[in-house]
Write a protein that holds these residues in place. Structure first.
Motif, PDB file in Angstrom:
ATOM      1  N   GLY D 187       0.832  -1.210   0.000  1.00 48.00           N
ATOM      2  CA  GLY D 187       0.000   0.000   0.000  1.00 48.00           C
ATOM      3  C   GLY D 187       0.865   1.259   0.000  1.00 48.00           C
ATOM      4  O   GLY D 187       0.606   2.208  -0.739  1.00 48.00           O
ATOM      5  N   CYS D 188       1.951   1.236   0.803  1.00 48.29           N
ATOM      6  CA  CYS D 188       2.871   2.377   0.808  1.00 48.29           C
ATOM      7  C   CYS D 188       3.503   2.565  -0.563  1.00 48.29           C
ATOM      8  O   CYS D 188       3.694   3.697  -1.024  1.00 48.29           O
ATOM      9  CB  CYS D 188       3.978   2.161   1.829  1.00 48.29           C
ATOM     10  N   GLY D 189       3.858   1.449  -1.205  1.00 48.16           N
ATOM     11  CA  GLY D 189       4.476   1.537  -2.525  1.00 48.16           C
ATOM     12  C   GLY D 189       3.539   2.195  -3.522  1.00 48.16           C
ATOM     13  O   GLY D 189       3.950   3.079  -4.290  1.00 48.16           O
ATOM     14  N   VAL D 190       2.259   1.790  -3.507  1.00 50.15           N
ATOM     15  CA  VAL D 190       1.291   2.392  -4.425  1.00 50.15           C
ATOM     16  C   VAL D 190       1.154   3.884  -4.123  1.00 50.15           C
ATOM     17  O   VAL D 190       1.129   4.725  -5.033  1.00 50.15           O
ATOM     18  CB  VAL D 190      -0.065   1.670  -4.308  1.00 50.15           C
ATOM     19  N   ALA D 191       1.126   4.228  -2.824  1.00 51.27           N
ATOM     20  CA  ALA D 191       1.006   5.646  -2.463  1.00 51.27           C
ATOM     21  C   ALA D 191       2.248   6.419  -2.882  1.00 51.27           C
ATOM     22  O   ALA D 191       2.160   7.567  -3.343  1.00 51.27           O
ATOM     23  CB  ALA D 191       0.787   5.784  -0.956  1.00 51.27           C
ATOM     24  N   LEU D 192       3.432   5.799  -2.750  1.00 51.27           N
ATOM     25  CA  LEU D 192       4.672   6.453  -3.178  1.00 51.27           C
ATOM     26  C   LEU D 192       4.627   6.746  -4.672  1.00 51.27           C
ATOM     27  O   LEU D 192       4.910   7.872  -5.114  1.00 51.27           O
ATOM     28  CB  LEU D 192       5.867   5.554  -2.866  1.00 51.27           C
ATOM     29  N   LEU D 193       4.244   5.743  -5.460  1.00 49.11           N
ATOM     30  CA  LEU D 193       4.108   5.950  -6.897  1.00 49.11           C
ATOM     31  C   LEU D 193       3.157   7.106  -7.168  1.00 49.11           C
ATOM     32  O   LEU D 193       3.418   7.969  -8.009  1.00 49.11           O
ATOM     33  CB  LEU D 193       3.548   4.686  -7.555  1.00 49.11           C
TER      34      LEU D 193
END
Lengths: 219, 219, 219, 219
Positions: D187-193
């Protein structure tokens, strides 16, 4: 002001030759990595070219530092340039800027829309960074027992699947150096996605803004 | 101007038949790859259709080149068309434009919002490119020892996981041709993500702009 | 107009009970899949609930079709609803809309910014779709020889890694049904990325627009 | 109002020391996980630091709750803070805000553009979360039979490939705790993107808006 203009003149004059030098650096580095069976003199020539171009980068950095008259703040403000002096494999990315400046000078005005330039910049930078990363990873991985990156083709394949954030996982670095390079490349991949997506998005927005504000849609 | 209008007329007239021809090309190519056990005459027919449609594309390209009166600049300016002549499997993507033009002509105006069209274009193009890539990869991989793509189903599965940048890695190309096709497909995947994201983003922006500038929100 | 208002009244009245029914459908389906060792009567009850709720969806669809007075166009225009009648596991996604409408009615106005709603919608839809997909994939995969999805936990893990487009590849579907579900889920993942990214992007743009046009930045 | 200003004063005063405490918490937790062979007293010291800083967070949360005078609504409204009390490993992310506030106070105004701050926030948060997640996953995975995460290096490597949504799959968690942490990290990765992409996109839009509305392009 004076210093600023002298810096600007220095950069305008030395941009193209330094761009060529950075490609030379990349080429000589690549030959040394990819052709280990080269005869002695050719090998020495490559090494000399690598060393000479690196020296050139250090000289350029030092001169610009002196011209700026900023002391240590220069290092922090131009941290990207400072990093490039330590890792000259990153240097060829600057050639993208030189290439664009040359085209602009020839035409008298920017020849592409901002989005097209962002995509071109991103693609060229990513191509050069991917190639450099593939070189370093190949150099450090292909002799390690248990490595999945055995040929330079594997390494390029790994770099492409990393930059696009696909990440198959059939070829992955296993050494510490290889993984550090990989993490840097992942960051580039995320930035590439961001640049492509952002360009698309702003291009769409622009078309709407034009269509809504200044008359009928022109597409 | 005259040449421009003649080119436009040529494209308007020949768009639909050439679109049909490109689907025929894809179909005959697919039959040859997927049904190797076909009786001789059917095989020959497929080969003939493939050759005939390809010839058609070359003729179309040549005529448009002549009509443009631009010399070699035409090749550079229409580099996508030039590429399609060499790789006719990319051609069916153009049918998306033809389909849209047909719908628009029947209705007298664009029938969808710009974002919906971008998403439709992106999905149809990506579907056609994914299918073509799966065909080529299947053709080059399924007989190679050690390959993980053994059936056409595997190949489609691989294409889907590549285009969405998921990249499981349970089915991956191992030959050089397969990997080159895969890298091209990764590029398409990044562009697809960009198109979907950009459309979402500009759609949201548009709703805000409407709500903020011209009165209360209308949703 | 009359038909439109009758449709609207029908939807307002039946929205909440049908939302509850869709959750019941999902729950009874899940129990049947996940607890195969259930005693006979409990199993029959689950089957009855599944069948009853599905019948309800069909009745609702038919009534709305009749009320609309549109004939076959209704099927095409409401293709998402038509699809949901065939695949009732997609139905719970509609509950997101019901939930939002209920909150809005209680408060008299939308309670969240558009971006927050987009992110909430996307997360809830993606959560429900991921759960439904994990159920179907588990049901079709866990008894297949050579499958890597053996428990429902594996299936949820696979769904999460697919929706975020991470795609580790340690648990992947190997059957045709599983792969078709996976491709649909990849599409959801790309759309989720698009929604999150687009919301971020338009939120940033909005803050700039406010700061630039109507006074000093308010953050 | 009074309560609000007392809360604000509390937060301004205690922000920096609590930020330091959260880094201490992370450090002592890391030492306990990564250096199991520590002599007894050093181990006890680490445990004491962990416990003391956690207590500090609970006290801070309680005081702010009392100052707010809001009862249970406070828990719901500050759900992120409530979560952090239960999972203090998330706490260091707040230091990003403290760091920014400190820089702003020293300079008297925000020192970076909003996009640069979003990217900096996102990178620092993601770095801290990735490190914390790698710690937890390493702690739960490295002794499990059949695990692919055996060293802390593997764990960091896995965290990086998850956050960038690359997902090679050569190192993946196999325990339930590890997978739950991984899903949160996805989820953090998607938000980072989303943050990177949104920043790019709005930066591009801004340049266009400036160039179109207020004069010639200034780049």
């Amino acid at each position: 002001m004076d210093d600023g203009s002298r810096t600007a003149r220095w950069e305008r004059r030395l941009g193209p030759p330094l761009g060529a030098a950075s490609l030379l650096y990349l080429a000589s580095y690549a030959v040394r990595v990819l052709a280990p069976g080269l005869p002695g003199p050719a090998r020495d020539l490559c090494l000399a070219v690598t060393a000479a171009t690196w020296t050139l980068f250090v000289v350029d950095y030092t001169v610009r530092w002196r011209l700026s008259g900023q002391g240590l703040r220069f290092v922090r403000r131009n941290w990207l340039d400072s990093l490039v002096v330590l890792l000259p494999l990153l240097r060829p990315v600057r050639i993208v800027r030189v290439y664009d400046a040359l085209r602009e000078r020839r035409q008298g005005h920017p020849v592409m829309s901002l989005q097209a330039r962002v995509i071109l910049y991103a693609s060229m930078s990513v191509g050069l960074l991917g190639f450099a990363a593939a070189l370093v990873v190949y150099q450090h991985e292909h002799t390690v027992p248990g490595a999945s990156i055995r040929t330079f083709g594997d390494s390029l394949w790994w770099a492409a699947s990393t930059l696009s954030t696909v990440g198959y996982g059939d070829a992955v670095p296993v050494t510490v150096v290889g993984r550090v390079v990989a993490v840097a490349l992942m960051g580039c991949g995320v930035a590439l996605l961001g640049a492509v997506t952002g360009s698309f998005s702003s291009w769409l927005m622009q078309r709407f803004a034009r269509g809504d504000d200044t008359g009928p849609p022109r597409n």
